[in-house]
Write a protein that holds these residues in place. Structure first.
Motif, PDB file in Angstrom:
ATOM      1  N   ASP A   1       0.873  -1.166   0.000  1.00 12.21           N
ATOM      2  CA  ASP A   1       0.000   0.000   0.000  1.00 12.21           C
ATOM      3  C   ASP A   1       0.915   1.222   0.000  1.00 12.21           C
ATOM      4  O   ASP A   1       2.119   1.107   0.221  1.00 12.21           O
ATOM      5  CB  ASP A   1      -0.918   0.011   1.221  1.00 12.21           C
TER       6      ASP A   1
ATOM      7  N   GLN B   1       0.900   5.842   0.472  1.00 16.96           N
ATOM      8  CA  GLN B   1       0.300   7.166   0.487  1.00 16.96           C
ATOM      9  C   GLN B   1       0.970   7.931  -0.639  1.00 16.96           C
ATOM     10  O   GLN B   1       2.147   7.719  -0.915  1.00 16.96           O
ATOM     11  CB  GLN B   1       0.575   7.896   1.798  1.00 16.96           C
TER      12      GLN B   1
ATOM     13  N   HIS C   1      -3.097   3.947  -6.949  1.00 12.31           N
ATOM     14  CA  HIS C   1      -3.391   3.389  -5.624  1.00 12.31           C
ATOM     15  C   HIS C   1      -4.436   2.284  -5.749  1.00 12.31           C
ATOM     16  O   HIS C   1      -4.309   1.218  -5.145  1.00 12.31           O
ATOM     17  CB  HIS C   1      -3.860   4.495  -4.674  1.00 12.31           C
TER      18      HIS C   1
ATOM     19  N   TYR D   1      -2.720  -0.880  -7.170  1.00 12.34           N
ATOM     20  CA  TYR D   1      -1.704  -1.587  -6.381  1.00 12.34           C
ATOM     21  C   TYR D   1      -2.056  -1.836  -4.920  1.00 12.34           C
ATOM     22  O   TYR D   1      -1.463  -2.710  -4.290  1.00 12.34           O
ATOM     23  CB  TYR D   1      -0.377  -0.807  -6.421  1.00 12.34           C
ATOM     24  N   SER D   2      -2.959  -1.099  -4.346  1.00  9.20           N
ATOM     25  CA  SER D   2      -3.234  -1.200  -2.917  1.00  9.20           C
ATOM     26  C   SER D   2      -3.781  -2.574  -2.545  1.00  9.20           C
ATOM     27  O   SER D   2      -4.755  -3.055  -3.131  1.00  9.20           O
ATOM     28  CB  SER D   2      -4.231  -0.118  -2.500  1.00  9.20           C
ATOM     29  N   GLY D   3      -3.139  -3.201  -1.581  1.00  9.72           N
ATOM     30  CA  GLY D   3      -3.581  -4.495  -1.083  1.00  9.72           C
ATOM     31  C   GLY D   3      -3.015  -5.682  -1.827  1.00  9.72           C
ATOM     32  O   GLY D   3      -3.271  -6.831  -1.465  1.00  9.72           O
TER      33      GLY D   3
END
Length: 136
Positions: free
Chosen positions: A66, A68, A84, A87-89
């Motif tokens: 993850d 920011q 985000h 790609y997040s997780g």
């Protein structure tokens, strides 16, 4: 291989009739993204190769990637939100296997971004891959 969050963006893009609506949607995605703590906007998190100021701070939890991110440009902030979602997780070991160019092409971003913005997106993707490789 895209995440459900990215698939949701792709579905929304399918319903939007023209690029201007899609462009506005990308900006809205950026506005909805939580702001990055200014204390994290330092040279170590800055992405080189972007015309705008861009920062990406990785966050690895339970082997999943993850981050920011933030930018001083609204459209770039929206592009960070799209990345985000992509790609997040995702398991750290799988990040490098995602064909970001192909996934973003599904949105038509490759056709409608200036070459400078496209280079910036490539720089962000490269940075995300470097960060995930370092965490693996």
């Amino acid at each position: 291989m895209a995440t459900q969050a990215f698939e949701d963006i792709a579905d929304t893009f399918d319903f939007l009739d023209d690029w201007e609506e899609r462009y506005r949607h990308v900006i809205e995605l950026g506005k909805a993204m939580p702001p990055m703590d200014p204390a994290l906007q330092v040279p170590a998190t800055k992405v080189e190769g972007c015309a705008s100021q861009v920062w990406i701070m990785p966050m690895i939890e339970n082997g999943r990637f993850d981050f920011q991110g933030d930018s001083d440009a609204m459209i770039v902030r929206g592009l960070i939100a799209v990345l985000h979602a992509l790609y997040s997780g995702v398991p750290v070991a799988e990040v490098g296997k995602i064909d970001a160019q192909a996934e973003l092409a599904r949105l038509g971003l490759d056709e409608h971004l200036s070459s400078q913005r496209s280079n910036g997106v490539r720089a962000m993707v490269q940075r995300i891959r470097q960060l995930s490789d370092a965490a693996a």
